[in-house]
Motif scaffolding. Structure first.
Motif, mmCIF file in Angstrom:
data_model
loop_
_atom_site.group_PDB
_atom_site.id
_atom_site.type_symbol
_atom_site.label_atom_id
_atom_site.label_comp_id
_atom_site.label_asym_id
_atom_site.label_seq_id
_atom_site.Cartn_x
_atom_site.Cartn_y
_atom_site.Cartn_z
ATOM 1 N N ASN A 149 -53.284 34.775 -15.796
ATOM 2 C CA ASN A 149 -52.249 35.063 -14.808
ATOM 3 C C ASN A 149 -52.533 36.372 -14.063
ATOM 4 O OD1 ASN A 149 -51.583 36.849 -16.887
ATOM 5 N ND2 ASN A 149 -49.653 35.850 -17.393
ATOM 6 N N GLY A 150 -53.218 37.313 -14.731
ATOM 7 C CA GLY A 150 -53.538 38.582 -14.084
ATOM 8 C C GLY A 150 -54.504 38.428 -12.932
ATOM 9 N N ASP A 192 -47.102 26.337 -1.585
ATOM 10 C CA ASP A 192 -46.032 26.136 -0.607
ATOM 11 C C ASP A 192 -45.993 27.268 0.419
ATOM 12 O OD1 ASP A 192 -43.851 24.598 0.362
ATOM 13 O OD2 ASP A 192 -42.427 25.992 -0.563
ATOM 14 N N ARG A 193 -46.942 28.195 0.313
ATOM 15 C CA ARG A 193 -47.091 29.342 1.230
ATOM 16 C C ARG A 193 -45.881 30.271 1.213
ATOM 17 N NH1 ARG A 193 -50.354 26.772 6.448
ATOM 18 N NH2 ARG A 193 -51.948 25.738 5.197
ATOM 19 N N ASP A 194 -45.238 30.354 0.065
ATOM 20 C CA ASP A 194 -44.139 31.304 -0.115
ATOM 21 C C ASP A 194 -44.686 32.453 -0.971
ATOM 22 O OD1 ASP A 194 -41.823 32.704 -0.502
ATOM 23 O OD2 ASP A 194 -40.616 30.980 -1.111
ATOM 24 N N THR A 195 -45.423 33.351 -0.317
ATOM 25 C CA THR A 195 -46.137 34.397 -1.042
ATOM 26 C C THR A 195 -45.198 35.348 -1.761
ATOM 27 O OG1 THR A 195 -47.895 34.260 0.618
ATOM 28 C CG2 THR A 195 -47.911 36.187 -0.821
ATOM 29 N N ALA A 196 -44.087 35.705 -1.122
ATOM 30 C CA ALA A 196 -43.155 36.658 -1.730
ATOM 31 C C ALA A 196 -42.582 36.100 -3.031
ATOM 32 C CB ALA A 196 -42.031 36.987 -0.750
ATOM 33 N N ALA A 197 -42.184 34.824 -3.010
ATOM 34 C CA ALA A 197 -41.637 34.192 -4.215
ATOM 35 C C ALA A 197 -42.724 34.048 -5.280
ATOM 36 C CB ALA A 197 -41.040 32.834 -3.874
ATOM 37 N N LEU A 251 -45.403 35.382 -10.496
ATOM 38 C CA LEU A 251 -46.637 35.791 -11.165
ATOM 39 C C LEU A 251 -46.474 37.144 -11.862
ATOM 40 C CD1 LEU A 251 -49.125 34.642 -8.399
ATOM 41 C CD2 LEU A 251 -48.896 33.636 -10.674
ATOM 42 N N GLN A 252 -45.729 38.044 -11.219
ATOM 43 C CA GLN A 252 -45.451 39.342 -11.855
ATOM 44 C C GLN A 252 -44.645 39.151 -13.139
ATOM 45 O OE1 GLN A 252 -43.526 41.172 -8.480
ATOM 46 N NE2 GLN A 252 -45.272 42.514 -8.058
ATOM 47 N N THR A 253 -43.664 38.254 -13.078
ATOM 48 C CA THR A 253 -42.845 37.975 -14.264
ATOM 49 C C THR A 253 -43.709 37.433 -15.393
ATOM 50 O OG1 THR A 253 -40.923 37.515 -12.872
ATOM 51 C CG2 THR A 253 -40.845 36.707 -15.133
ATOM 52 N N SER A 254 -44.587 36.484 -15.069
ATOM 53 C CA SER A 254 -45.483 35.896 -16.067
ATOM 54 C C SER A 254 -46.365 36.962 -16.697
ATOM 55 C CB SER A 254 -46.344 34.808 -15.424
ATOM 56 O OG SER A 254 -47.268 34.287 -16.346
ATOM 57 N N TYR A 255 -46.939 37.816 -15.838
ATOM 58 C CA TYR A 255 -47.872 38.832 -16.341
ATOM 59 C C TYR A 255 -47.151 39.877 -17.189
ATOM 60 C CZ TYR A 255 -51.716 42.130 -16.518
ATOM 61 O OH TYR A 255 -52.700 42.977 -16.969
ATOM 62 N N GLN A 256 -45.940 40.261 -16.777
ATOM 63 C CA GLN A 256 -45.180 41.245 -17.552
ATOM 64 C C GLN A 256 -44.832 40.710 -18.942
ATOM 65 O OE1 GLN A 256 -41.946 41.968 -14.859
ATOM 66 N NE2 GLN A 256 -43.189 43.242 -13.496
ATOM 67 N N ASN A 291 -40.565 31.651 -20.844
ATOM 68 C CA ASN A 291 -41.740 30.785 -20.820
ATOM 69 C C ASN A 291 -42.718 31.305 -19.748
ATOM 70 O OD1 ASN A 291 -43.630 28.724 -20.474
ATOM 71 N ND2 ASN A 291 -42.138 27.103 -20.895
ATOM 72 N N PHE A 292 -43.637 32.170 -20.167
ATOM 73 C CA PHE A 292 -44.537 32.822 -19.191
ATOM 74 C C PHE A 292 -45.461 31.823 -18.508
ATOM 75 C CE2 PHE A 292 -46.897 32.908 -23.169
ATOM 76 C CZ PHE A 292 -48.188 32.588 -22.792
ATOM 77 N N THR A 293 -45.818 30.736 -19.210
ATOM 78 C CA THR A 293 -46.678 29.714 -18.593
ATOM 79 C C THR A 293 -45.938 29.011 -17.457
ATOM 80 O OG1 THR A 293 -47.787 29.362 -20.707
ATOM 81 C CG2 THR A 293 -48.090 27.674 -19.039
ATOM 82 N N ALA A 294 -44.655 28.737 -17.662
ATOM 83 C CA ALA A 294 -43.860 28.099 -16.596
ATOM 84 C C ALA A 294 -43.727 29.018 -15.389
ATOM 85 C CB ALA A 294 -42.481 27.726 -17.139
ATOM 86 N N TRP A 295 -43.540 30.329 -15.628
ATOM 87 C CA TRP A 295 -43.484 31.286 -14.512
ATOM 88 C C TRP A 295 -44.806 31.281 -13.745
ATOM 89 C CZ3 TRP A 295 -39.368 33.164 -12.378
ATOM 90 C CH2 TRP A 295 -38.201 33.409 -13.126
ATOM 91 N N TYR A 296 -45.906 31.233 -14.481
ATOM 92 C CA TYR A 296 -47.230 31.214 -13.848
ATOM 93 C C TYR A 296 -47.406 29.941 -13.007
ATOM 94 C CZ TYR A 296 -52.260 30.319 -13.529
ATOM 95 O OH TYR A 296 -53.510 30.006 -13.064
#
Length: 249
Positions: free
Chosen positions: A98-99, A76-81, A86-91, A62-67
């Motif tokens: 999302n891009g 939540d300021r968790d940039t790494a997560a 976002l990478q998963t959604s875009y891939q 579900n790419f929308t849920a990943w986004y």
């Protein structure tokens, strides 16, 4: 105020109802989304993100849920997560919505992948604002002090939208860094004409005047910057420095 307290009270009352609906109707993802929205509004970002984890356990594609999970992680300021989500959604589903967010995260991290992503979006997502993609590429090169590549990109932004204040400011900063203070001054003045309340524009006009030894003009512009943004600490410091110089016998 009283209204905010009342709204929060209604939201808190809605929580158990949505949780019950989510448990009863597990095949309907809308209850997870609504519950996540409500938790986020209450500032409970970890709990809000957990609702998307439930959705993704049921449907990991579900790419929308990943986004949407990535957006919450940014809040939540968790940039790494957020980057991973976002990478998963875009891939899974490369698109402008999302891009563009992923490109902004790359830009904030000064990650060179912003360049190839912006180029990809320029090729495949013509509906995305061209000016935003050009600007992000310009910011990357400017952060790397590669002004030869940055300057044409910011100029291209202005060819698309002359009122793009941030592009004027970035061009002015390039000239300022190169000690071309008169040229920078004209550029920052143009920025101020595109946005009459831009504290940044007036601050940098002040910096240019200070470098050109026109302290009265510099002080006036620092005061303008503070009028539009009283919390602008750099402008306050520069103004205090100028006042201190005048008071020194």
């Amino acid at each position: 105020g009283i209204r905010d307290v009342a709204v929060t009270g209604v939201q808190t009352c809605a929580l158990p109802i949505l949780k019950e609906c989510r448990s009863k109707f597990q095949d309907n993802p809308e209850f997870n989304r609504k519950l996540s929205e409500l938790l986020a509004e209450l500032g409970q970002f970890r709990e809000a993100i957990a609702e998307y984890d439930i959705l993704l356990k049921r449907d990991s594609l579900n790419f929308t849920a990943w986004y949407e999970k990535g957006i919450l992680q940014l809040r939540d300021r968790d940039t790494a997560a957020a980057l991973r989500s976002l990478q998963t959604s875009y891939q899974m589903h490369p698109s402008g919505f999302n891009g563009m967010v992923l490109a902004r995260v790359y830009s904030e991290l000064q990650d060179p992948r912003v360049l190839s992503l912006c180029d990809e979006l320029l090729r495949h997502s013509p509906a995305e604002p061209l000016v935003d993609l050009l600007y992000l590429k310009g910011i990357y090169y400017s952060d790397q002090k590669n002004y030869r590549k940055a300057l044409p990109l910011f100029e291209a932004c202005l060819a698309e939208d002359w009122k793009f204040t941030d592009a004027h400011l970035e061009i002015g900063l390039i000239y300022f860094e190169q000690q071309l203070y008169s040229k920078a001054l004209k550029t920052f003045e143009r920025a101020a004409t595109t946005n009459l309340t831009s504290a940044d524009a007036y601050y940098w006009i002040g910096r240019c005047y200070q470098q050109l030894h026109q302290d009265d003009n510099a002080a006036q512009n620092y005061q303008k910057a503070l009028a539009f943004d009283p919390a602008f600490s750099q402008a306050r410091e520069k103004l205090q420095q100028l006042h201190g110089q005048k008071e020194t016998p």
